[in-house]
Design an enzyme around this catalytic site. Structure first.
Site, PDB file in Angstrom:
ATOM      1  N   GLY A  93     -22.612  98.992  81.601  1.00 43.12           N
ATOM      2  CA  GLY A  93     -21.394  99.784  81.513  1.00 43.12           C
ATOM      3  C   GLY A  93     -21.349 100.721  80.321  1.00 43.12           C
ATOM      4  O   GLY A  93     -20.323 101.356  80.073  1.00 43.12           O
ATOM      5  N   GLN A  94     -22.454 100.803  79.557  1.00 44.07           N
ATOM      6  CA  GLN A  94     -22.456 101.733  78.410  1.00 44.07           C
ATOM      7  C   GLN A  94     -22.382 103.175  78.905  1.00 44.07           C
ATOM      8  O   GLN A  94     -23.169 103.583  79.764  1.00 44.07           O
ATOM      9  CB  GLN A  94     -23.718 101.549  77.552  1.00 44.07           C
ATOM     10  CG  GLN A  94     -23.670 102.398  76.277  1.00 44.07           C
ATOM     11  CD  GLN A  94     -24.894 102.241  75.384  1.00 44.07           C
ATOM     12  OE1 GLN A  94     -25.900 101.627  75.766  1.00 44.07           O
ATOM     13  NE2 GLN A  94     -24.815 102.801  74.187  1.00 44.07           N
ATOM     14  N   HIS A 100     -21.687 100.992  69.573  1.00 47.93           N
ATOM     15  CA  HIS A 100     -20.289 100.748  69.186  1.00 47.93           C
ATOM     16  C   HIS A 100     -19.900  99.349  69.608  1.00 47.93           C
ATOM     17  O   HIS A 100     -20.397  98.819  70.596  1.00 47.93           O
ATOM     18  CB  HIS A 100     -19.348 101.784  69.802  1.00 47.93           C
ATOM     19  CG  HIS A 100     -19.517 101.969  71.273  1.00 47.93           C
ATOM     20  ND1 HIS A 100     -20.533 102.732  71.808  1.00 47.93           N
ATOM     21  CD2 HIS A 100     -18.824 101.475  72.326  1.00 47.93           C
ATOM     22  CE1 HIS A 100     -20.450 102.709  73.128  1.00 47.93           C
ATOM     23  NE2 HIS A 100     -19.428 101.947  73.470  1.00 47.93           N
ATOM     24  N   HIS A 102     -16.749  97.019  70.811  1.00 47.82           N
ATOM     25  CA  HIS A 102     -15.373  96.982  71.310  1.00 47.82           C
ATOM     26  C   HIS A 102     -14.686  95.736  70.763  1.00 47.82           C
ATOM     27  O   HIS A 102     -15.262  94.650  70.774  1.00 47.82           O
ATOM     28  CB  HIS A 102     -15.351  96.835  72.841  1.00 47.82           C
ATOM     29  CG  HIS A 102     -15.944  97.974  73.609  1.00 47.82           C
ATOM     30  ND1 HIS A 102     -15.178  98.924  74.237  1.00 47.82           N
ATOM     31  CD2 HIS A 102     -17.232  98.307  73.885  1.00 47.82           C
ATOM     32  CE1 HIS A 102     -15.951  99.784  74.872  1.00 47.82           C
ATOM     33  NE2 HIS A 102     -17.212  99.428  74.677  1.00 47.82           N
TER      34      HIS A 102
HETATM   35  P1  5GP Z   1     -18.936 102.113  76.564  1.00 44.56           P
HETATM   36  O1  5GP Z   1     -18.558 102.217  78.018  1.00 44.56           O
HETATM   37  O2  5GP Z   1     -20.036 103.100  76.218  1.00 44.56           O
HETATM   38  O3  5GP Z   1     -19.248 100.724  76.105  1.00 44.56           O
HETATM   39  O4  5GP Z   1     -17.654 102.513  75.746  1.00 44.56           O
HETATM   40  C1  5GP Z   1     -17.278 103.825  75.472  1.00 44.56           C
HETATM   41  C2  5GP Z   1     -15.811 103.777  75.153  1.00 44.56           C
HETATM   42  O5  5GP Z   1     -15.469 104.968  74.479  1.00 44.56           O
HETATM   43  C3  5GP Z   1     -14.899 103.699  76.395  1.00 44.56           C
HETATM   44  O6  5GP Z   1     -14.079 102.538  76.304  1.00 44.56           O
HETATM   45  C4  5GP Z   1     -14.109 105.003  76.332  1.00 44.56           C
HETATM   46  O7  5GP Z   1     -12.783 104.838  76.774  1.00 44.56           O
HETATM   47  C5  5GP Z   1     -14.200 105.377  74.868  1.00 44.56           C
HETATM   48  N1  5GP Z   1     -14.128 106.800  74.613  1.00 44.56           N
HETATM   49  C6  5GP Z   1     -14.793 107.785  75.279  1.00 44.56           C
HETATM   50  N2  5GP Z   1     -14.508 108.987  74.755  1.00 44.56           N
HETATM   51  C7  5GP Z   1     -13.652 108.758  73.727  1.00 44.56           C
HETATM   52  C8  5GP Z   1     -12.998 109.625  72.786  1.00 44.56           C
HETATM   53  O8  5GP Z   1     -13.157 110.841  72.785  1.00 44.56           O
HETATM   54  N3  5GP Z   1     -12.182 109.030  71.875  1.00 44.56           N
HETATM   55  C9  5GP Z   1     -11.979 107.682  71.840  1.00 44.56           C
HETATM   56  N4  5GP Z   1     -11.162 107.210  70.897  1.00 44.56           N
HETATM   57  N5  5GP Z   1     -12.589 106.843  72.687  1.00 44.56           N
HETATM   58  C10 5GP Z   1     -13.407 107.368  73.626  1.00 44.56           C
END
Ligand code: 5GP
Ligand code: ZN
Length: 114
Positions: A93-94, A100, A102
């Site tokens: 799901g990345q 990063h 969560h």
């Molecule tokens: P991943 O799916 O890669 O583990 O998490 C990426 C996260 O970044 C998602 O939960 C998404 O909502 C968040 N995200 C994406 N773009 C932005 C942004 O421009 N600002 C913020 N604050 N969060 C973001």
């Protein structure tokens, strides 16, 4: 010097080229509120150094410090319970290829995750 990648959304957030809701900042990280929260509290810890994901991370002490920040953020929002998630690769799901962490909390979280 901070490892930065052009065209990386989170590198731009870390550099404050793109605005975000910053909760906490340290020498080597920025913690922000997720733009699309999946729980009442949904924060992200972004290391200032760019690593595509955990598989590319190099520094155990740096990673350890990020986990200490997770604990600090949970205290900040007075979370009774919280979940720490690191998605690695598309199958997990990345969606943003900058490591990063969560931090999710403020509601009952089911296990296992989907
Ligand atoms: P991943 O799916 O890669 O583990 O998490 C990426 C996260 O970044 C998602 O939960 C998404 O909502 C968040 N995200 C994406 N773009 C932005 C942004 O421009 N600002 C913020 N604050 N969060 C973001
Ligand atoms: Zn980056």
């Amino acid at each position: 010097m901070t490892k930065k990648v052009d065209d990386c959304l989170f590198c731009k957030i870390v550099a404050k080229e793109i605005p975000s809701n910053i909760v906490l900042e340290g020498d080597d990280f920025v913690a922000i509120r997720d733009i699309n929260p999946q729980a009442p509290t949904h924060m992200l810890i972004l290391p200032k150094n760019h690593y595509d994901n955990l598989a590319k991370a190099e520094d155990a002490e740096e990673l350890g410090r990020l986990f200490m920040v997770a604990k600090q953020l949970a205290e900040l929002d007075k979370l009774k319970g919280f979940r720490v998630v690191v998605n690695n690769g598309r199958e997990s799901g990345q969606t943003v290829d900058h490591l990063h962490i969560h931090i999710l909390g403020g509601r009952f979280l089911k296990w296992p995750p989907g």
